[in-house]
Design an enzyme around this catalytic site. Structure first.
Site, PDB file in Angstrom:
ATOM      1  N   ARG A  61      55.160  26.233  33.695  1.00 35.38           N
ATOM      2  CA  ARG A  61      56.728  25.825  33.627  1.00 35.38           C
ATOM      3  C   ARG A  61      56.641  24.321  33.163  1.00 35.38           C
ATOM      4  NH1 ARG A  61      58.870  27.206  39.435  1.00 35.38           N
ATOM      5  NH2 ARG A  61      56.804  26.356  39.795  1.00 35.38           N
ATOM      6  N   LYS A 167      42.493  38.128  41.004  1.00 30.68           N
ATOM      7  CA  LYS A 167      42.481  38.207  42.231  1.00 30.68           C
ATOM      8  C   LYS A 167      43.552  37.261  43.078  1.00 30.68           C
ATOM      9  CE  LYS A 167      39.339  36.609  45.110  1.00 30.68           C
ATOM     10  NZ  LYS A 167      39.385  35.321  45.351  1.00 30.68           N
ATOM     11  N   ASP A 196      37.384  40.728  38.957  1.00 29.19           N
ATOM     12  CA  ASP A 196      36.694  40.022  40.317  1.00 29.19           C
ATOM     13  C   ASP A 196      35.726  39.368  39.323  1.00 29.19           C
ATOM     14  OD1 ASP A 196      34.507  39.869  41.880  1.00 29.19           O
ATOM     15  OD2 ASP A 196      35.585  41.208  43.201  1.00 29.19           O
ATOM     16  N   HIS A 197      35.721  37.861  39.467  1.00 25.08           N
ATOM     17  CA  HIS A 197      34.507  37.197  38.435  1.00 25.08           C
ATOM     18  C   HIS A 197      33.299  37.533  38.908  1.00 25.08           C
ATOM     19  CE1 HIS A 197      34.739  34.186  41.376  1.00 25.08           C
ATOM     20  NE2 HIS A 197      33.663  33.415  40.787  1.00 25.08           N
ATOM     21  N   LYS A 201      29.148  37.529  36.396  1.00 20.73           N
ATOM     22  CA  LYS A 201      27.617  36.914  36.641  1.00 20.73           C
ATOM     23  C   LYS A 201      26.538  37.484  36.277  1.00 20.73           C
ATOM     24  CE  LYS A 201      29.631  34.349  40.886  1.00 20.73           C
ATOM     25  NZ  LYS A 201      29.621  32.956  40.624  1.00 20.73           N
ATOM     26  N   ASP A 254      39.837  36.431  50.594  1.00 19.65           N
ATOM     27  CA  ASP A 254      39.392  35.900  49.672  1.00 19.65           C
ATOM     28  C   ASP A 254      37.960  36.373  49.013  1.00 19.65           C
ATOM     29  OD1 ASP A 254      39.487  33.618  48.017  1.00 19.65           O
ATOM     30  OD2 ASP A 254      38.156  32.478  49.214  1.00 19.65           O
ATOM     31  N   HIS A 259      34.634  40.139  46.140  1.00 22.29           N
ATOM     32  CA  HIS A 259      33.330  39.806  45.695  1.00 22.29           C
ATOM     33  C   HIS A 259      32.096  40.581  46.410  1.00 22.29           C
ATOM     34  CE1 HIS A 259      35.314  37.070  43.447  1.00 22.29           C
ATOM     35  NE2 HIS A 259      35.330  36.029  44.307  1.00 22.29           N
ATOM     36  N   LYS A 359      33.126  29.044  54.478  1.00 24.75           N
ATOM     37  CA  LYS A 359      33.048  27.830  53.754  1.00 24.75           C
ATOM     38  C   LYS A 359      32.401  26.882  54.769  1.00 24.75           C
ATOM     39  CE  LYS A 359      36.578  28.734  50.638  1.00 24.75           C
ATOM     40  NZ  LYS A 359      35.918  28.893  49.125  1.00 24.75           N
TER      41      LYS A 359
HETATM   42  C1  BG6 Z   1      36.830  32.613  44.369  1.00 22.20           C
HETATM   43  C2  BG6 Z   1      37.490  32.107  45.903  1.00 22.20           C
HETATM   44  O1  BG6 Z   1      37.393  34.008  44.021  1.00 22.20           O
HETATM   45  O2  BG6 Z   1      35.483  32.596  44.472  1.00 22.20           O
HETATM   46  C3  BG6 Z   1      37.167  30.805  46.310  1.00 22.20           C
HETATM   47  O3  BG6 Z   1      39.099  32.047  45.763  1.00 22.20           O
HETATM   48  C4  BG6 Z   1      35.576  30.726  46.001  1.00 22.20           C
HETATM   49  O4  BG6 Z   1      37.377  30.471  47.212  1.00 22.20           O
HETATM   50  C5  BG6 Z   1      35.161  31.306  44.769  1.00 22.20           C
HETATM   51  O5  BG6 Z   1      35.103  29.468  46.228  1.00 22.20           O
HETATM   52  C6  BG6 Z   1      33.472  31.324  44.787  1.00 22.20           C
HETATM   53  O6  BG6 Z   1      33.115  31.636  43.377  1.00 22.20           O
HETATM   54  P1  BG6 Z   1      31.726  31.225  42.896  1.00 22.20           P
HETATM   55  O7  BG6 Z   1      31.500  31.654  41.326  1.00 22.20           O
HETATM   56  O8  BG6 Z   1      31.779  29.740  42.956  1.00 22.20           O
HETATM   57  O9  BG6 Z   1      30.826  31.711  43.676  1.00 22.20           O
END
Ligand code: BG6
Length: 507
Positions: A61, A167, A196-197, A201, A254, A259, A359
């Site tokens: 934006r 996500k 899903d990152h 890894k 989250d 994950h 967290k």
């Molecule tokens: C994200 C979450 O998907 O993954 C975050 O939304 C989290 O809350 C993060 O901190 C953790 O990713 P990584 O790669 O640092 O383990």
């Protein structure tokens, strides 16, 4: 037989050419683009992994203009790239970058993206594939999908279009189904890349290699030898400036729904016939289907939620969750979750899988610990045998990437005294190179159209189905989450999930 081309994890993939591509990032000035996507794209450029014809369009934006966005992207890369940028590589990359300012609720924004993409394509003199990366707030996924469809961007005639959806994919089972429907009204499943990152890894991909390219583990990988499994994603950070998102999500949505369940499926799946996307995803979905969602009355026995109060993390005083900026007064959102699941199939029946994420825990550590059953009879008795412990295989995802196997060994000396020792493989020591960021791998895969490391429609829905009853039970529960001190290992209450005398590993 799968060919090299079909096998996205095979050695040498990085040398396969990628078709000309225009990458369009929606939400280009957001936190994800700034901290992860733009630096990842720079590192791909640095390694020569971008296609020869590569253009990028940022959409957001903010009124920035091309040069304004180039400055923004350059600063983000300087600040967050894993390697210090090379001035020449950066300059050449930024030359390929353009910007469209507009609201994602406004259909004309997509029209302008379409015009600019066509102009760039005409300039390049080749048809370019288009990747639409939705790095926006989740509420904008559906409008963006509709906008892309409306502007005719989903079905180009001369090239491929793909959409990458970040996500959280939905908020619960119903919303995930609705989002899937909205996406698939416009795109075909083969065009959809749900990210899903964690799957990008190195250490997570290594789980496939460890399990399916070594013969030593497979005979042990079942209910006869495995006592239980703990999957932990502990973070020492709080929610930062993300309360707007996090306070509506919580740790289960989250991290656990995506994950942690992804790690669980890779750990439990049957060997796939090949690494073609659907071969792997079929096996992962079978694992999710084997996990029975709890009945409402079982939720209390299989899930614990917690929320941090003030404490000390790494020597620094930190506020409690309810004091974080932007959190609703009296919020019951969990910043910690622990769940116990069973995979009810021949391989895993009766083996508890304990998942936890939180967290503001004592430190950052993501790991999978597979504890084997104790030996049937221990001949060593008395105090000298006190160190005997079942073998544990720990796959450490971060920060110390590697694998360790605990054994018990004799302490040198005249007596037979035993204690656990570790056999270790550390990524850093064995490969001496820095692992790429997850997003680098995943962005390249979207450009190649390789979906193995992305989740499929049925997979994402099956994952929500497992946790929906827990979310519903918590929503109807007037009691707040259990408090835990920031900097601790999480609520002590989580110990009640553990069976047969097991204890949680230290975070
Ligand atoms: C994200 C979450 O998907 O993954 C975050 O939304 C989290 O809350 C993060 O901190 C953790 O990713 P990584 O790669 O640092 O383990």
């Amino acid at each position: 037989m799968a060919t090299v081309q079909e096998n996205p994890l095979s050695v040498g993939l990085e040398h396969l050419p990628i078709d000309p591509t225009t990458l369009v990032i929606f939400g280009a000035t957001g936190d994800l683009a700034r901290r992860k996507l733009l630096p990842a794209i720079y590192n791909l450029a640095h390694e020569g992994s971008l296609p020869a014809h590569f253009e990028m369009i940022g959409v957001a934006r903010r009124e920035l203009g091309d040069d304004g966005f180039r400055d923004y992207a350059g600063e983000a890369i300087e600040r967050f790239s894993r390697r210090a940028p090379d001035a020449e590589v950066l300059r050449a990359l930024l030359e390929r970058v353009r910007y469209v300012s507009g609201s994602l609720d406004d259909a004309t924004t997509y029209g302008r993206v379409a015009e600019l993409a066509a102009e760039l394509e005409a300039g390049a003199g080749v048809a370019t594939n288009r990747i639409f990366y939705l790095a926006t707030a989740p509420g904008l996924f559906e409008p963006a999908i509709g906008g892309l469809g409306g502007a005719g961007l989903a079905r180009p005639e001369r090239s491929q279009a793909r959409v990458v959806v970040e996500k959280p994919f939905g908020h619960d089972l119903d919303s995930a189904r609705a989002l899937n429907q909205a996406v698939l009204d416009v795109f075909e499943e083969r065009q959809v890349f749900r990210i899903d990152h964690y799957l990008g890894k190195e250490t997570v991909q290594n789980m496939l290699v460890l399990r399916f390219a070594n013969g030593i583990f497979e005979p042990l990988w079942n209910r006869s030898y495995v006592d239980h499994v703990q999957i932990t994603a502990a973070e020492d950070i709080g929610i930062g400036s993300r309360a707007g998102y996090y306070d509506n999500a919580g740790a289960l949505r989250d991290i656990a729904q995506n994950h942690l369940l992804q790690l669980l499926t890779l750990l439990c799946m049957e060997p796939p016939v090949s690494l073609a996307p659907d071969e792997v995803r079929n096996e992962k979905v079978k694992v999710l289907h084997a996990i029975r969602p709890p009945h409402p009355e079982e939720v209390a026995d299989m899930a614990v939620r917690g929320q941090y109060h003030g404490g000390t993390v790494a020597g620094e005083e930190v506020p409690g969750y309810l004091e974080e900026e932007g959190v609703r007064a009296g919020s019951h959102t969990e910043s910690y979750v622990a769940v116990k699941l069973f995979v009810e199939n021949w391989r895993w029946a009766g083996v508890p899988f304990y998942l936890r994420a939180g967290k503001r825990l004592a430190r950052q550590s993501t790991e999978i610990a597979v504890t084997l059953k104790p030996v049937p009879h221990l001949a060593f008795q008395g105090p000298d045998a006190a160190g005997a412990a079942p073998n544990q295989l720990v796959l450490s995802v971060q920060p110390n990437e590697g694998v360790s196997l605990s054994l018990v060994a004799k302490v040198p000396g005249a007596r037979i005294q035993i204690r656990p020792v570790n056999m270790e493989f550390l990524y850093g020591a064995s490969f001496l190179s820095q692992s790429p960021e997850a997003y680098e791998r995943l962005i390249v895969d979207t450009m190649r159209g390789q979906a193995t490391l992305f989740t499929r429609r049925d997979e994402v829905e099956a994952a929500w189905a497992i946790f929906d009853p827990i979310l519903r039970a918590w929503a109807g529960d007037a009691a707040p989450p259990t408090a835990y001190r920031a900097g601790s290992d999480g609520p002590e209450d989580a110990a009640r999930l553990l069976e047969r005398g097991a204890s949680w590993r230290r975070v």
